[in-house]
Design a protein around this motif. Structure first.
Motif, PDB file in Angstrom:
ATOM      1  N   PRO A 241       0.863  -1.019   0.004  1.00 48.22           N
ATOM      2  CA  PRO A 241      -0.102   0.050  -0.127  1.00 48.22           C
ATOM      3  C   PRO A 241       0.808   1.194  -0.106  1.00 48.22           C
ATOM      4  CG  PRO A 241      -0.083  -1.047   2.247  1.00 48.22           C
ATOM      5  CD  PRO A 241       0.608  -2.024   1.147  1.00 48.22           C
TER       6      PRO A 241
ATOM      7  N   SER B 110      -1.011   1.742  -4.926  1.00 47.30           N
ATOM      8  CA  SER B 110      -2.049   0.664  -4.661  1.00 47.30           C
ATOM      9  C   SER B 110      -2.414   0.866  -3.177  1.00 47.30           C
ATOM     10  CB  SER B 110      -1.179  -0.605  -4.709  1.00 47.30           C
ATOM     11  OG  SER B 110      -1.888  -1.687  -4.228  1.00 47.30           O
ATOM     12  N   ASP B 111      -3.592   0.386  -3.131  1.00 46.64           N
ATOM     13  CA  ASP B 111      -4.483   0.326  -1.526  1.00 46.64           C
ATOM     14  C   ASP B 111      -3.722  -0.887  -0.984  1.00 46.64           C
ATOM     15  OD1 ASP B 111      -5.761  -1.916  -2.596  1.00 46.64           O
ATOM     16  OD2 ASP B 111      -7.445  -0.794  -2.477  1.00 46.64           O
ATOM     17  N   GLY B 112      -3.057  -1.703  -1.618  1.00 47.80           N
ATOM     18  CA  GLY B 112      -2.614  -3.006  -0.897  1.00 47.80           C
ATOM     19  C   GLY B 112      -3.284  -3.772  -0.263  1.00 47.80           C
ATOM     20  N   ARG B 113      -4.797  -3.959  -0.602  1.00 41.11           N
ATOM     21  CA  ARG B 113      -5.689  -4.753  -0.017  1.00 41.11           C
ATOM     22  C   ARG B 113      -5.313  -6.222  -0.356  1.00 41.11           C
ATOM     23  NH1 ARG B 113     -10.151  -2.007   1.910  1.00 41.11           N
ATOM     24  NH2 ARG B 113     -10.297   0.088   0.811  1.00 41.11           N
TER      25      ARG B 113
END
Length: 161
Positions: A39, A141-144
């Motif tokens: 993220p 990126s949100d890295g989810r």
């Protein structure tokens, strides 16, 4: 000789925790998917043929081989790791996090082109090569997906979405 990290007065709590967990679970995470994205919304470069955000596979290569991506935290002495890099025309560098005190770290290196010339050789010949640099923009990126994989491994993260 690599310059020491500089610090800011804010913390990288989530990224510091994630980087520590990445180091602890490296082999398992790489076996799941080396393209899991950290993220972040700071890196000016995309990676691989599909131009993806910073993947953990690239970070591990850089942490193992690029001195500018690692170093001791000036605040607590623990280890700091870069998680994003890029810049503008004449100003740029690496952003990082301490895995001990979660201090926000940064290392100035020069403009976007200079940062690319420093980082690219370490990733050349790997699936994670630098595809392009975005002057004035980032590939975030949100890295989810990474956070979900860490949770499956039993990692507890404060402030995670």
């Amino acid at each position: 000789m690599t310059a020491p990290w500089n610090t800011d007065d804010h913390r990288e709590t989530l990224r510091g925790q994630i980087i520590r967990a990445l180091l602890e679970h490296r082999d398992r995470l790489l076996a799941v998917d080396p393209w899991l994205a950290l993220p972040q919304d700071h890196c000016c470069f995309s990676f691989g043929a599909r131009g993806r955000p910073v993947p953990i596979g690239a970070l591990f290569i850089l942490w193992d081989s690029c001195a500018e991506m690692v170093g001791h935290c000036p605040e607590c002495g623990d280890d700091g790791y870069g998680f994003a890099f890029g810049g503008a025309l004449t100003v740029g560098g690496i952003l990082g996090a301490c895995i001990g005190c979660q201090t926000h770290l940064w290392r100035p290196l020069g403009g976007l082109a200079t940062v690319g010339r420093i980082i690219a050789p370490y990733l050349r010949g790997t699936p994670f090569f630098l595809k392009d640099g975005r002057f004035g923009g980032t590939v975030g990126s949100d890295g989810r997906e990474l956070i979900a994989q860490l949770r499956l491994l039993g990692v507890r993260l404060a402030d995670a979405p």
